[in-house]
Design a protein around this motif. Sequence first.
Motif, PDB file in Angstrom:
ATOM      1  N   SER A 117       0.832  -1.208   0.000  1.00 18.98           N
ATOM      2  CA  SER A 117       0.000   0.000   0.000  1.00 18.98           C
ATOM      3  C   SER A 117       0.865   1.256   0.000  1.00 18.98           C
ATOM      4  O   SER A 117       0.534   2.251  -0.661  1.00 18.98           O
ATOM      5  CB  SER A 117      -0.944  -0.011   1.206  1.00 18.98           C
ATOM      6  N   ASP A 118       1.982   1.206   0.724  1.00 18.64           N
ATOM      7  CA  ASP A 118       2.878   2.364   0.712  1.00 18.64           C
ATOM      8  C   ASP A 118       3.439   2.587  -0.685  1.00 18.64           C
ATOM      9  O   ASP A 118       3.545   3.729  -1.159  1.00 18.64           O
ATOM     10  CB  ASP A 118       4.032   2.151   1.713  1.00 18.64           C
ATOM     11  N   LEU A 119       3.787   1.487  -1.346  1.00 17.82           N
ATOM     12  CA  LEU A 119       4.300   1.615  -2.718  1.00 17.82           C
ATOM     13  C   LEU A 119       3.229   2.216  -3.633  1.00 17.82           C
ATOM     14  O   LEU A 119       3.508   3.094  -4.444  1.00 17.82           O
ATOM     15  CB  LEU A 119       4.734   0.238  -3.233  1.00 17.82           C
ATOM     16  N   ILE A 120       2.013   1.739  -3.517  1.00 17.44           N
ATOM     17  CA  ILE A 120       0.934   2.279  -4.354  1.00 17.44           C
ATOM     18  C   ILE A 120       0.698   3.744  -4.009  1.00 17.44           C
ATOM     19  O   ILE A 120       0.549   4.591  -4.895  1.00 17.44           O
ATOM     20  CB  ILE A 120      -0.352   1.444  -4.186  1.00 17.44           C
ATOM     21  N   ARG A 121       0.691   4.055  -2.713  1.00 22.35           N
ATOM     22  CA  ARG A 121       0.476   5.448  -2.306  1.00 22.35           C
ATOM     23  C   ARG A 121       1.553   6.378  -2.864  1.00 22.35           C
ATOM     24  O   ARG A 121       1.302   7.554  -3.101  1.00 22.35           O
ATOM     25  CB  ARG A 121       0.471   5.562  -0.780  1.00 22.35           C
ATOM     26  N   SER A 122       2.753   5.836  -3.068  1.00 20.82           N
ATOM     27  CA  SER A 122       3.834   6.686  -3.588  1.00 20.82           C
ATOM     28  C   SER A 122       3.497   7.193  -4.989  1.00 20.82           C
ATOM     29  O   SER A 122       4.028   8.199  -5.437  1.00 20.82           O
ATOM     30  CB  SER A 122       5.153   5.914  -3.591  1.00 20.82           C
ATOM     31  N   TYR A 123       2.601   6.526  -5.687  1.00 22.10           N
ATOM     32  CA  TYR A 123       2.174   6.989  -7.007  1.00 22.10           C
ATOM     33  C   TYR A 123       0.990   7.956  -6.905  1.00 22.10           C
ATOM     34  O   TYR A 123       0.635   8.603  -7.875  1.00 22.10           O
ATOM     35  CB  TYR A 123       1.731   5.810  -7.888  1.00 22.10           C
ATOM     36  N   ILE A 124       0.371   7.990  -5.746  1.00 22.42           N
ATOM     37  CA  ILE A 124      -0.896   8.705  -5.624  1.00 22.42           C
ATOM     38  C   ILE A 124      -0.713  10.075  -5.012  1.00 22.42           C
ATOM     39  O   ILE A 124      -1.457  11.006  -5.304  1.00 22.42           O
ATOM     40  CB  ILE A 124      -1.893   7.845  -4.795  1.00 22.42           C
ATOM     41  N   GLY A 125       0.278  10.222  -4.183  1.00 22.19           N
ATOM     42  CA  GLY A 125       0.521  11.528  -3.590  1.00 22.19           C
ATOM     43  C   GLY A 125      -0.436  11.850  -2.475  1.00 22.19           C
ATOM     44  O   GLY A 125      -0.824  10.971  -1.703  1.00 22.19           O
ATOM     45  N   ASN A 126      -0.854  13.097  -2.424  1.00 17.11           N
ATOM     46  CA  ASN A 126      -1.535  13.577  -1.232  1.00 17.11           C
ATOM     47  C   ASN A 126      -3.046  13.354  -1.207  1.00 17.11           C
ATOM     48  O   ASN A 126      -3.782  14.178  -0.691  1.00 17.11           O
ATOM     49  CB  ASN A 126      -1.225  15.047  -1.011  1.00 17.11           C
ATOM     50  N   VAL A 127      -3.493  12.275  -1.789  1.00 21.38           N
ATOM     51  CA  VAL A 127      -4.883  11.893  -1.567  1.00 21.38           C
ATOM     52  C   VAL A 127      -4.872  10.822  -0.493  1.00 21.38           C
ATOM     53  O   VAL A 127      -4.093   9.871  -0.562  1.00 21.38           O
ATOM     54  CB  VAL A 127      -5.547  11.345  -2.854  1.00 21.38           C
ATOM     55  N   ASN A 128      -5.752  11.004   0.492  1.00 17.74           N
ATOM     56  CA  ASN A 128      -5.803  10.061   1.602  1.00 17.74           C
ATOM     57  C   ASN A 128      -6.614   8.838   1.200  1.00 17.74           C
ATOM     58  O   ASN A 128      -7.841   8.875   1.212  1.00 17.74           O
ATOM     59  CB  ASN A 128      -6.438  10.759   2.814  1.00 17.74           C
ATOM     60  N   VAL A 129      -5.910   7.772   0.826  1.00 20.32           N
ATOM     61  CA  VAL A 129      -6.627   6.583   0.364  1.00 20.32           C
ATOM     62  C   VAL A 129      -6.460   5.413   1.333  1.00 20.32           C
ATOM     63  O   VAL A 129      -5.441   5.272   2.003  1.00 20.32           O
ATOM     64  CB  VAL A 129      -6.138   6.119  -1.042  1.00 20.32           C
ATOM     65  N   ASP A 130      -7.496   4.579   1.386  1.00 14.15           N
ATOM     66  CA  ASP A 130      -7.397   3.265   2.018  1.00 14.15           C
ATOM     67  C   ASP A 130      -7.227   2.242   0.901  1.00 14.15           C
ATOM     68  O   ASP A 130      -7.828   2.384  -0.168  1.00 14.15           O
ATOM     69  CB  ASP A 130      -8.672   2.930   2.790  1.00 14.15           C
ATOM     70  N   ILE A 131      -6.422   1.217   1.160  1.00 15.24           N
ATOM     71  CA  ILE A 131      -6.194   0.198   0.129  1.00 15.24           C
ATOM     72  C   ILE A 131      -6.433  -1.174   0.735  1.00 15.24           C
ATOM     73  O   ILE A 131      -5.939  -1.483   1.826  1.00 15.24           O
ATOM     74  CB  ILE A 131      -4.763   0.297  -0.445  1.00 15.24           C
ATOM     75  N   HIS A 132      -7.237  -1.969   0.051  1.00 15.02           N
ATOM     76  CA  HIS A 132      -7.526  -3.336   0.482  1.00 15.02           C
ATOM     77  C   HIS A 132      -7.254  -4.290  -0.678  1.00 15.02           C
ATOM     78  O   HIS A 132      -7.335  -3.898  -1.834  1.00 15.02           O
ATOM     79  CB  HIS A 132      -8.981  -3.465   0.916  1.00 15.02           C
ATOM     80  N   TYR A 133      -7.001  -5.545  -0.333  1.00 16.50           N
ATOM     81  CA  TYR A 133      -6.671  -6.532  -1.367  1.00 16.50           C
ATOM     82  C   TYR A 133      -7.712  -7.638  -1.367  1.00 16.50           C
ATOM     83  O   TYR A 133      -7.917  -8.303  -0.347  1.00 16.50           O
ATOM     84  CB  TYR A 133      -5.259  -7.083  -1.141  1.00 16.50           C
ATOM     85  N   LEU A 134      -8.369  -7.817  -2.521  1.00 18.36           N
ATOM     86  CA  LEU A 134      -9.394  -8.845  -2.661  1.00 18.36           C
ATOM     87  C   LEU A 134      -8.960  -9.831  -3.742  1.00 18.36           C
ATOM     88  O   LEU A 134      -7.979  -9.594  -4.448  1.00 18.36           O
ATOM     89  CB  LEU A 134     -10.738  -8.208  -3.019  1.00 18.36           C
ATOM     90  N   ASN A 135      -9.715 -10.916  -3.856  1.00 19.40           N
ATOM     91  CA  ASN A 135      -9.290 -11.968  -4.771  1.00 19.40           C
ATOM     92  C   ASN A 135      -9.562 -11.708  -6.247  1.00 19.40           C
ATOM     93  O   ASN A 135      -8.671 -11.819  -7.065  1.00 19.40           O
ATOM     94  CB  ASN A 135      -9.983 -13.285  -4.412  1.00 19.40           C
ATOM     95  N   GLY A 136     -10.822 -11.452  -6.570  1.00 19.70           N
ATOM     96  CA  GLY A 136     -11.159 -11.404  -7.983  1.00 19.70           C
ATOM     97  C   GLY A 136     -12.115 -10.283  -8.314  1.00 19.70           C
ATOM     98  O   GLY A 136     -12.592  -9.559  -7.432  1.00 19.70           O
ATOM     99  N   GLY A 137     -12.398 -10.157  -9.598  1.00 21.71           N
ATOM    100  CA  GLY A 137     -13.133  -9.013 -10.088  1.00 21.71           C
ATOM    101  C   GLY A 137     -14.586  -8.971  -9.648  1.00 21.71           C
ATOM    102  O   GLY A 137     -15.065  -7.951  -9.146  1.00 21.71           O
ATOM    103  N   THR A 138     -15.304 -10.058  -9.835  1.00 24.03           N
ATOM    104  CA  THR A 138     -16.718 -10.056  -9.468  1.00 24.03           C
ATOM    105  C   THR A 138     -16.856  -9.824  -7.974  1.00 24.03           C
ATOM    106  O   THR A 138     -17.684  -9.026  -7.518  1.00 24.03           O
ATOM    107  CB  THR A 138     -17.371 -11.390  -9.878  1.00 24.03           C
ATOM    108  N   GLN A 139     -16.030 -10.505  -7.207  1.00 22.52           N
ATOM    109  CA  GLN A 139     -16.039 -10.321  -5.761  1.00 22.52           C
ATOM    110  C   GLN A 139     -15.794  -8.857  -5.385  1.00 22.52           C
ATOM    111  O   GLN A 139     -16.462  -8.302  -4.513  1.00 22.52           O
ATOM    112  CB  GLN A 139     -14.937 -11.186  -5.167  1.00 22.52           C
ATOM    113  N   THR A 140     -14.832  -8.251  -6.043  1.00 28.99           N
ATOM    114  CA  THR A 140     -14.512  -6.858  -5.753  1.00 28.99           C
ATOM    115  C   THR A 140     -15.680  -5.955  -6.109  1.00 28.99           C
ATOM    116  O   THR A 140     -16.083  -5.081  -5.328  1.00 28.99           O
ATOM    117  CB  THR A 140     -13.251  -6.445  -6.538  1.00 28.99           C
TER     118      THR A 140
END
Lengths: 343, 343, 343, 343
Positions: A41-64
């Motif tokens: 999530s820190d790595l992903i946030r490094s691309y996003i900058g100053n937007v306060n995001v939460d990041i979660h990891y799910l299995n597949g597309g339909t589920q997500t």
Amino acid sequence: MISFTNDYSECAHPLILKNLAEHCYEQNAGYGLDNHCKRASDLIRSYIGNVNVDIHYLNGGTQTNLTVLSAMLRPFDAVISTERGHINTHETGAIEGCGHKVLAMPGEDGKLTPADIEEAVQMHFSEHMVHPAAVYISDTTEIGSVYTKAELTALREVCTRHHLYLFLDGARLGAALTSTANDLTLRDLAWLTDVFTIGGTKNGALAGEAVVISNDVIQRDFRFYMKHTGAMNAKGFVLGMQFETLFQNRLYFRLAEHANNMAQLLKDACVAAGFPFLTKPVSNQIFPVVDDASLEKLQKDFNFEVWEKADEDHTIIRFVTSWATREEQVQELVQALKALKEN
Amino acid sequence: MISFTNDYSECAHPLILKNLAEHCYEQNAGYGLDNHCKRASDLIRSYIGNVNVDIHYLNGGTQTNLTVLSAMLRPFDAVISTERGHINTHETGAIEGCGHKVLAMPGEDGKLTPADIEEAVQMHFSEHMVHPAAVYISDTTEIGSVYTKAELTALREVCTRHHLYLFLDGARLGAALTSTANDLTLRDLAWLTDVFTIGGTKNGALAGEAVVISNDVIQRDFRFYMKHTGAMNAKGFVLGMQFETLFQNRLYFRLAEHANNMAQLLKDACVAAGFPFLTKPVSNQIFPVVDDASLEKLQKDFNFEVWEKADEDHTIIRFVTSWATREEQVQELVQALKALKEN
Amino acid sequence: MISFTNDYSECAHPLILKNLAEHCYEQNAGYGLDNHCKRASDLIRSYIGNVNVDIHYLNGGTQTNLTVLSAMLRPFDAVISTERGHINTHETGAIEGCGHKVLAMPGEDGKLTPADIEEAVQMHFSEHMVHPAAVYISDTTEIGSVYTKAELTALREVCTRHHLYLFLDGARLGAALTSTANDLTLRDLAWLTDVFTIGGTKNGALAGEAVVISNDVIQRDFRFYMKHTGAMNAKGFVLGMQFETLFQNRLYFRLAEHANNMAQLLKDACVAAGFPFLTKPVSNQIFPVVDDASLEKLQKDFNFEVWEKADEDHTIIRFVTSWATREEQVQELVQALKALKEN
Amino acid sequence: MISFTNDYSECAHPLILKNLAEHCYEQNAGYGLDNHCKRASDLIRSYIGNVNVDIHYLNGGTQTNLTVLSAMLRPFDAVISTERGHINTHETGAIEGCGHKVLAMPGEDGKLTPADIEEAVQMHFSEHMVHPAAVYISDTTEIGSVYTKAELTALREVCTRHHLYLFLDGARLGAALTSTANDLTLRDLAWLTDVFTIGGTKNGALAGEAVVISNDVIQRDFRFYMKHTGAMNAKGFVLGMQFETLFQNRLYFRLAEHANNMAQLLKDACVAAGFPFLTKPVSNQIFPVVDDASLEKLQKDFNFEVWEKADEDHTIIRFVTSWATREEQVQELVQALKALKEN
């Protein structure tokens, strides 16, 4: 027989498997509360900058999709999508299974337009009808087209005006962000959407979609929704380890770029063979329209999807390339396409 | 700090990762229609014999439970469980989310009894009440006990008499089948239940539950249910590859046996330390009752779960071992337990 | 201001209220297990002949539709409807709320065609898509048209071929069966559909829809579905008393005939005024297309629904008559329509 | 045979039927937006004073409960109830059908206690469990007991502390408010609950529950929930007319008082016969415990419900009186009870 059927035929990129193997016996916290998820999530946030995001990891597309939309919609709320939208056509009623109507609008070139949203909102004006409360788009779309920053900004504006959440399904986000037609960044997505996803399954992971949430209403209690829909993995760190690898050294983008490049070789061969396209081929899915004699010949040596009939004796087919597609595989198909023309 | 918190702290057994790595670039059919799933199922069937079973591979436990019960129950149907049943306590209402009431009965030693089922059936006799239509049990149970063949046969009989499906959640089936208290086989389970699962997540896999369906009504259209609940993986072969490895050379059983053996060492140390148990310790979860002074000391050097208060100054704790638990880790805890006694 | 807005503006026919008043203190069994429901059903059965039907009494249309479709559909099953179908547009997602997708097809003249059904079935051929399992039609349709026996027979045939339940929503069945365009009987409906309803709310009752079930799979346990959806009235006999009255001396048909006759007077006046219609006016709902100057004048003295814009300066409006519409009310509107022409 | 089975055996009070008959041909707005509903709500508000409430009219109890709880709960939220709670036992899983777990607590004398709520909240502390978000109570309770102002205030306090909605099911609110054990008013209920209902079905109406909402979050969009669950009547004014009559000249209270008085006569006769009670008989439901010889004799001449076995040779039975119970009917049963003693 070489397959250009989809981008989820192959297991996972070696670097991902290497990361898993290196941490084989490491003890981790369960349910995504581990350090690998945190680092990913820190790595992903490094691309996003100053937007306060939460990041979660799910299995597949339909589920997500069903988990995110469950978090966005009250029982009588509906989600606006294009008619081709994955949630509208290829999820066996998973969204309706969560109680919500999908309002399918025509779209243009596979993309939802502000006019589609306006029309859906205008059509639903009373308590006798469902209440549109969210917008679902895919980037790349189901037919491989990509949104521009101007298009996404326009969608954001109409969503804001009508109090609609904007949810971008990035099952093929790698292919979108590395397309020549793209001018969006992860940071833009975090600014312009309420939730977007970064698809791993179709870009080198064993499985996994990162869900990036910038809207704080949706952030709250999202883990309850995950558990409730069966989308919280006991070994969440297995997903974390994969995204950790994908976002180190830009691997995610390099894999997608490779897939797009392979598709461009196929595109050139199709153009040379005189085949038009369902839509401009700009990502790792391309949709040539072939005469049925050519179709029959190609099917002898290659696997790919027959999309739909174009007319009496022409058919739209789909070639998909992936992070794992080797250039020699592509060249075999290029030669086959060349041979069609020569006959 | 060494963790005895659970059996899903470590990634996956090296042989599983090896199998994935060896097929890294192999192209496979999607959605579980590949050869690895087929081979895994053939291997599992070799233990089952002449019961005609369908086998599917899903990601996790809650997802599996909600998908199986969705396939078993009509809207007004309910499922009978013990009060401690995972579906009743630790799935954030996932079963209710699919529309179904869980009828929680007391059980004995964590196990559902024929009397529990009889009572639940007798209590629900009209259309003003839910209709019990399925029975859910776990083996090992949520407190580590295991069903005997006689017990399971008795449950089957009462289920048959009352037209109830019998569903056995085998999230920890390895630990059950290799317990000294066990006399059941996979073949027995296929004969005696309508559906049972073989848990991978807690026995060496990255993730994955094999769902074994012997009832032909539930077999029909089960893939629709899977897709509808978001439980059908695009890369189904990733799960297939793992179960293929687990059921070659009895790896599944050997890993579980190891975990149980490690727990037995801990059990012996607890006995020596004079700690009683919540229930007879026969699998990879054991529940010693410790005085609070000992609890505090143990927590300094080890991670484990505090289960519940036993009385004013005693606490039930849980030690869990896994396929990955090394004997030297266990010995550290054994020494710590020994030290408690000596003080 | 006289209202032609709908056919549920007035309380109930005096004979119905008389029946209720006469049994004011009579003690009845609860939940529809009383003698009034029984007699009402016997009266309805006398029109149906030798089809073995179950009959239940529910409160309203949306409730009835969601209860019947809950009984017909598994979680991943979908129902085919026209785009204008009440379940698709005016039930605030109640069917999706029960978990089911509505597959909206274009239809012709408000009616579903065998070709619509064929297309919906052909489009849904795999477990990645919803599974069409039922067909929903309304008679009269949402725009007042009626099915012929030939049309309904053709729908039945395509339904049987594709294993689809056929459900006919008869919220305005009285108006349909007494339309000059009709050649169907209640007996035909029992033969040709799996379930049909006889609407009371829009034909003289305080409330109430009789659900007539000829399919024995749907018959089984239907009362469980009713209770589960909140559709089982404690005082079921109040509905029974009303249908008892409606089906004595053909009151149901006489009331509907009256409503249709009143609409025909309005139709004639519209024709005389030179107004075309959205669809042939054959029941108690008619949809003249009026110029916007006329619209404005009519709105001064009458209440009616503005349906939709026909073009730049014409609008489709709806006039609805009911069992309670008095001829002098109609004559006022007839005069107003005549006056429009004269100006 | 005289029935003391329930309070919904008889049609409706003559004044209600008179009001309906007098407005037989009056044209009203649909869906509860009419003047009768407005007047009924104004009458109810006159008892409530300066609490800003929204009032809606629904058909029946289960429907009301599922609609209100749908509006209160997110997918993973649960509702706390007593084990005897109507939503837990006699609604065929309607609340679970909307996706929500009912957390059943023991209660005392049929009433939920603050300690029950505290325990339910303490037991559910993580995202692996459902999240308690609402409390459901009934007044009178399912066994005829009533809440005092002190008790309701204490429940309100614990609800406020834990951010729980408080919902009071008043299916028998008339009997509660006119009980000698009661010290609550409608105004108190509006202050102390988020939503409460005023039951019409069991107190003289054909059907109908008034839903009184003081919480502004639940007020918002409640009509969408009503339509979504099939709970919005086309002829809403039929319910409005009934509550208009019930709240003129305190008819609602007078009818309930009559029912309670009739029950007191039966209570006295039971006491004289030496029968103890399941709980103190204070409303229109009383539960004497009778020996089985007496039971058999009573069943020859009277209908009533056999509640449950008390011990080997005693049974708890239920007598219910209503607005329609005549004193001569009661006297017949009183004589029968007297005769039991004399033998």
